[in-house]
Scaffold this motif. Structure first.
Motif, PDB file in Angstrom:
ATOM      1  N   MET A   1       0.845  -1.196   0.000  1.00  0.00           N
ATOM      2  CA  MET A   1       0.000   0.000   0.000  1.00  0.00           C
ATOM      3  C   MET A   1       0.879   1.244   0.000  1.00  0.00           C
ATOM      4  SD  MET A   1      -2.933   1.129   2.744  1.00  0.00           S
ATOM      5  CE  MET A   1      -3.857  -0.353   2.446  1.00  0.00           C
ATOM      6  N   GLY A   2       0.616   2.145  -0.907  1.00  0.00           N
ATOM      7  CA  GLY A   2       1.417   3.356  -1.003  1.00  0.00           C
ATOM      8  C   GLY A   2       1.118   4.322   0.112  1.00  0.00           C
ATOM      9  N   ALA A   3       1.956   5.319   0.242  1.00  0.00           N
ATOM     10  CA  ALA A   3       1.813   6.266   1.343  1.00  0.00           C
ATOM     11  C   ALA A   3       0.508   7.035   1.287  1.00  0.00           C
ATOM     12  CB  ALA A   3       2.992   7.246   1.328  1.00  0.00           C
ATOM     13  N   LEU A   4      -0.023   7.247   0.076  1.00  0.00           N
ATOM     14  CA  LEU A   4      -1.248   8.018  -0.041  1.00  0.00           C
ATOM     15  C   LEU A   4      -2.464   7.138  -0.233  1.00  0.00           C
ATOM     16  CD1 LEU A   4      -0.131  11.011  -2.288  1.00  0.00           C
ATOM     17  CD2 LEU A   4      -0.391  10.943   0.189  1.00  0.00           C
ATOM     18  N   ASP A   5      -2.273   5.819  -0.251  1.00  0.00           N
ATOM     19  CA  ASP A   5      -3.417   4.932  -0.387  1.00  0.00           C
ATOM     20  C   ASP A   5      -4.193   4.868   0.918  1.00  0.00           C
ATOM     21  OD1 ASP A   5      -2.859   4.310  -2.974  1.00  0.00           O
ATOM     22  OD2 ASP A   5      -1.650   2.549  -2.487  1.00  0.00           O
ATOM     23  N   SER A   6      -5.469   4.468   0.817  1.00  0.00           N
ATOM     24  CA  SER A   6      -6.335   4.425   1.976  1.00  0.00           C
ATOM     25  C   SER A   6      -6.609   2.995   2.403  1.00  0.00           C
ATOM     26  CB  SER A   6      -7.665   5.119   1.642  1.00  0.00           C
ATOM     27  OG  SER A   6      -8.655   4.771   2.569  1.00  0.00           O
ATOM     28  N   PRO A   7      -6.510   2.690   3.714  1.00  0.00           N
ATOM     29  CA  PRO A   7      -6.892   1.356   4.171  1.00  0.00           C
ATOM     30  C   PRO A   7      -8.361   1.071   3.894  1.00  0.00           C
ATOM     31  CG  PRO A   7      -5.730   2.565   5.896  1.00  0.00           C
ATOM     32  CD  PRO A   7      -6.026   3.538   4.797  1.00  0.00           C
TER      33      PRO A   7
ATOM     34  N   LEU B   1      -9.307   9.769   7.687  1.00  0.00           N
ATOM     35  CA  LEU B   1      -7.913   9.382   7.490  1.00  0.00           C
ATOM     36  C   LEU B   1      -7.042  10.554   7.061  1.00  0.00           C
ATOM     37  CD1 LEU B   1      -5.904   6.900   7.181  1.00  0.00           C
ATOM     38  CD2 LEU B   1      -6.551   6.906   4.772  1.00  0.00           C
ATOM     39  N   ILE B   2      -7.667  11.535   6.391  1.00  0.00           N
ATOM     40  CA  ILE B   2      -6.906  12.593   5.734  1.00  0.00           C
ATOM     41  C   ILE B   2      -6.844  13.849   6.608  1.00  0.00           C
ATOM     42  CG2 ILE B   2      -6.645  13.942   3.629  1.00  0.00           C
ATOM     43  CD1 ILE B   2      -6.431  10.861   3.315  1.00  0.00           C
ATOM     44  N   HIS B   3      -5.640  14.232   6.984  1.00  0.00           N
ATOM     45  CA  HIS B   3      -5.441  15.385   7.853  1.00  0.00           C
ATOM     46  C   HIS B   3      -5.947  16.665   7.204  1.00  0.00           C
ATOM     47  CE1 HIS B   3      -3.391  18.304  10.451  1.00  0.00           C
ATOM     48  NE2 HIS B   3      -3.208  17.316  11.310  1.00  0.00           N
ATOM     49  N   LYS B   4      -5.756  16.793   5.908  1.00  0.00           N
ATOM     50  CA  LYS B   4      -6.174  18.017   5.216  1.00  0.00           C
ATOM     51  C   LYS B   4      -7.687  18.220   5.305  1.00  0.00           C
ATOM     52  CE  LYS B   4      -5.818  20.495   0.786  1.00  0.00           C
ATOM     53  NZ  LYS B   4      -5.476  21.773   1.444  1.00  0.00           N
TER      54      LYS B   4
ATOM     55  N   ILE C   1      -7.757   3.724  -4.034  1.00  0.00           N
ATOM     56  CA  ILE C   1      -8.176   5.115  -4.210  1.00  0.00           C
ATOM     57  C   ILE C   1      -7.234   6.025  -3.432  1.00  0.00           C
ATOM     58  CG2 ILE C   1     -10.012   6.792  -3.805  1.00  0.00           C
ATOM     59  CD1 ILE C   1     -12.001   4.549  -4.168  1.00  0.00           C
ATOM     60  N   ASP C   2      -6.696   7.004  -4.108  1.00  0.00           N
ATOM     61  CA  ASP C   2      -5.756   7.944  -3.513  1.00  0.00           C
ATOM     62  C   ASP C   2      -6.547   9.106  -2.915  1.00  0.00           C
ATOM     63  OD1 ASP C   2      -3.741   9.628  -2.826  1.00  0.00           O
ATOM     64  OD2 ASP C   2      -3.031  10.003  -4.865  1.00  0.00           O
ATOM     65  N   TRP C   3      -7.104   8.867  -1.713  1.00  0.00           N
ATOM     66  CA  TRP C   3      -7.931   9.900  -1.085  1.00  0.00           C
ATOM     67  C   TRP C   3      -7.115  11.146  -0.775  1.00  0.00           C
ATOM     68  CZ3 TRP C   3     -12.880   9.366  -1.599  1.00  0.00           C
ATOM     69  CH2 TRP C   3     -13.466   8.090  -1.605  1.00  0.00           C
ATOM     70  N   ALA C   4      -5.887  10.960  -0.281  1.00  0.00           N
ATOM     71  CA  ALA C   4      -5.053  12.116   0.061  1.00  0.00           C
ATOM     72  C   ALA C   4      -4.785  12.965  -1.179  1.00  0.00           C
ATOM     73  CB  ALA C   4      -3.740  11.651   0.686  1.00  0.00           C
ATOM     74  N   GLY C   5      -4.517  12.297  -2.294  1.00  0.00           N
ATOM     75  CA  GLY C   5      -4.300  13.020  -3.544  1.00  0.00           C
ATOM     76  C   GLY C   5      -5.515  13.811  -3.964  1.00  0.00           C
TER      77      GLY C   5
ATOM     78  N   TRP D   1      -7.779  15.104  -2.003  1.00  0.00           N
ATOM     79  CA  TRP D   1      -7.890  16.288  -1.147  1.00  0.00           C
ATOM     80  C   TRP D   1      -6.845  17.340  -1.520  1.00  0.00           C
ATOM     81  CZ3 TRP D   1     -11.552  18.019   1.976  1.00  0.00           C
ATOM     82  CH2 TRP D   1     -12.533  17.124   2.423  1.00  0.00           C
ATOM     83  N   LEU D   2      -5.628  16.899  -1.780  1.00  0.00           N
ATOM     84  CA  LEU D   2      -4.571  17.845  -2.127  1.00  0.00           C
ATOM     85  C   LEU D   2      -4.878  18.587  -3.428  1.00  0.00           C
ATOM     86  CD1 LEU D   2      -1.413  15.719  -1.220  1.00  0.00           C
ATOM     87  CD2 LEU D   2      -2.166  17.825  -0.088  1.00  0.00           C
ATOM     88  N   GLU D   3      -5.532  17.901  -4.355  1.00  0.00           N
ATOM     89  CA  GLU D   3      -5.845  18.498  -5.656  1.00  0.00           C
ATOM     90  C   GLU D   3      -7.222  19.135  -5.701  1.00  0.00           C
ATOM     91  OE1 GLU D   3      -5.344  15.237  -8.318  1.00  0.00           O
ATOM     92  OE2 GLU D   3      -3.254  14.900  -7.723  1.00  0.00           O
ATOM     93  N   GLY D   4      -7.949  19.088  -4.588  1.00  0.00           N
ATOM     94  CA  GLY D   4      -9.272  19.701  -4.549  1.00  0.00           C
ATOM     95  C   GLY D   4     -10.333  18.908  -5.286  1.00  0.00           C
ATOM     96  N   ARG D   5     -10.100  17.621  -5.522  1.00  0.00           N
ATOM     97  CA  ARG D   5     -11.089  16.780  -6.220  1.00  0.00           C
ATOM     98  C   ARG D   5     -12.020  16.134  -5.195  1.00  0.00           C
ATOM     99  NH1 ARG D   5      -8.919  12.462  -8.559  1.00  0.00           N
ATOM    100  NH2 ARG D   5      -6.810  12.647  -7.686  1.00  0.00           N
ATOM    101  N   THR D   6     -12.842  16.982  -4.560  1.00  0.00           N
ATOM    102  CA  THR D   6     -13.743  16.529  -3.507  1.00  0.00           C
ATOM    103  C   THR D   6     -15.188  16.837  -3.906  1.00  0.00           C
ATOM    104  OG1 THR D   6     -13.417  18.654  -2.356  1.00  0.00           O
ATOM    105  CG2 THR D   6     -12.025  16.794  -1.683  1.00  0.00           C
ATOM    106  N   GLY D   7     -15.582  16.268  -5.042  1.00  0.00           N
ATOM    107  CA  GLY D   7     -16.912  16.554  -5.576  1.00  0.00           C
ATOM    108  C   GLY D   7     -18.047  16.053  -4.712  1.00  0.00           C
ATOM    109  N   TRP D   8     -17.741  15.174  -3.752  1.00  0.00           N
ATOM    110  CA  TRP D   8     -18.793  14.652  -2.872  1.00  0.00           C
ATOM    111  C   TRP D   8     -19.176  15.659  -1.790  1.00  0.00           C
ATOM    112  CZ3 TRP D   8     -13.735  12.932  -3.052  1.00  0.00           C
ATOM    113  CH2 TRP D   8     -12.943  13.227  -1.942  1.00  0.00           C
ATOM    114  N   HIS D   9     -18.328  16.662  -1.552  1.00  0.00           N
ATOM    115  CA  HIS D   9     -18.601  17.614  -0.477  1.00  0.00           C
ATOM    116  C   HIS D   9     -19.743  18.552  -0.854  1.00  0.00           C
ATOM    117  CE1 HIS D   9     -18.019  20.335   2.865  1.00  0.00           C
ATOM    118  NE2 HIS D   9     -17.965  21.319   2.018  1.00  0.00           N
ATOM    119  N   ARG D  10     -20.590  18.851   0.130  1.00  0.00           N
ATOM    120  CA  ARG D  10     -21.695  19.787  -0.052  1.00  0.00           C
ATOM    121  C   ARG D  10     -21.577  20.907   0.974  1.00  0.00           C
ATOM    122  NH1 ARG D  10     -21.493  17.553  -3.964  1.00  0.00           N
ATOM    123  NH2 ARG D  10     -23.023  16.284  -5.092  1.00  0.00           N
ATOM    124  N   ASP D  11     -21.916  22.118   0.548  1.00  0.00           N
ATOM    125  CA  ASP D  11     -21.798  23.273   1.437  1.00  0.00           C
ATOM    126  C   ASP D  11     -23.022  23.465   2.315  1.00  0.00           C
ATOM    127  OD1 ASP D  11     -19.245  23.997   0.567  1.00  0.00           O
ATOM    128  OD2 ASP D  11     -20.054  25.117  -1.141  1.00  0.00           O
TER     129      ASP D  11
END
Length: 242
Positions: A1-7, A78-81, A12-16, A18-28
């Motif tokens: 498992m890579g450093a940015l992979d999720s258990p 899992l993601i600090h960001k 799926i590179d969840w950390a990636g 978040w870092l790239e702002g690809r969080t289309g599931w988020h709602r305001d």
């Protein structure tokens, strides 16, 4: 498992994201089904103020709504960001500390807000055990169950069972679509599909299950998920621990 992979989903590179702002599931805005059905949960639990757990919480504003209602809110991601953005976007005073779970694994905790603060764990969810989490009256699962692929679901359900007790309630949101109709190169999840029968098979032994709301998504919305036109149904389900 890579450093940015999720258990939770090793492919799926969840950390990636978040870092790239690809969080289309988020709602305001606060989830309308949470607002509608929370009183039902309070009635089932027999109390107004609930100790509420939000798994894979991200930066959902649902936590702010729950806190405003007077509930004690605990989230984990899992993601600090994700936690950092929740705190900064909502201008919450915060501080970080470290605690040990029952197997002496260190867990980072962000305490956000002053009055009735929200406790946010930065951790693999499976490391947040019952002894560390404490009593859970209510679980708001709008995006956690659907984020686990099919090979991980039984482990997730066993975890949920381990942190609940008779009378604990879950509001769970799920999607149901024909997996066979979607070529893998178009879409394979998340969110992952779950039929009513599959949900019963996973949770039915230990939870009473009631569908509170279901609707078919518009074709355009379904296509945004899958890349093709496919019938997709979303449901809000109440689960009560036996």
């Amino acid at each position: 498992m890579g450093a940015l992979d999720s258990p939770e989903h090793p492919h799926i590179d969840w950390a990636g994201r978040w870092l790239e702002g690809r969080t289309g599931w988020h709602r305001d805005e606060t989830n309308s089904h949470l607002v509608e059905f929370a009183p039902r949960v309070q009635k089932m639990c027999g109390k107004e103020k609930l100790r509420t757990f939000v798994p894979l919480c991200g930066k959902t504003v649902d936590m702010l709504w729950l806190r405003k209602q007077g509930h004690q809110v605990v989230g984990v991601d899992l993601i600090h960001k994700a936690i950092e953005e929740f705190v900064s976007c909502n201008k919450l005073p915060s501080f970080y500390s470290v605690a040990l779970n029952s197997t002496d694994q260190p867990l980072t905790i962000c305490t956000a807000g002053e009055k009735n603060p929200i406790s946010l764990y930065v951790s693999d969810i499976f490391n947040l055990d019952r002894d560390t989490l404490g009593t859970v009256d209510f679980i708001w699962d709008s995006g956690s169950f659907v984020a686990f692929d099919y090979s991980m679901r039984q482990k997730y359900v066993e975890y949920i069972k381990s942190i609940t007790q008779p009378g604990s309630c879950i509001l769970l949101e799920k999607l149901d679509y024909d997996r066979q109709a979607i070529p893998p190169f178009c879409f394979s999840g998340p969110p992952f599909s779950t039929s009513d029968d599959e949900l019963q098979s996973l949770y039915g032994e230990h939870f009473d299950i009631e569908c509170l709301h279901s609707e078919c998504l518009l074709e355009a919305t379904a296509k945004r998920f899958t890349g093709i036109k496919v019938r997709m149904e979303t449901s809000t389900v109440l689960l009560v621990r036996k």
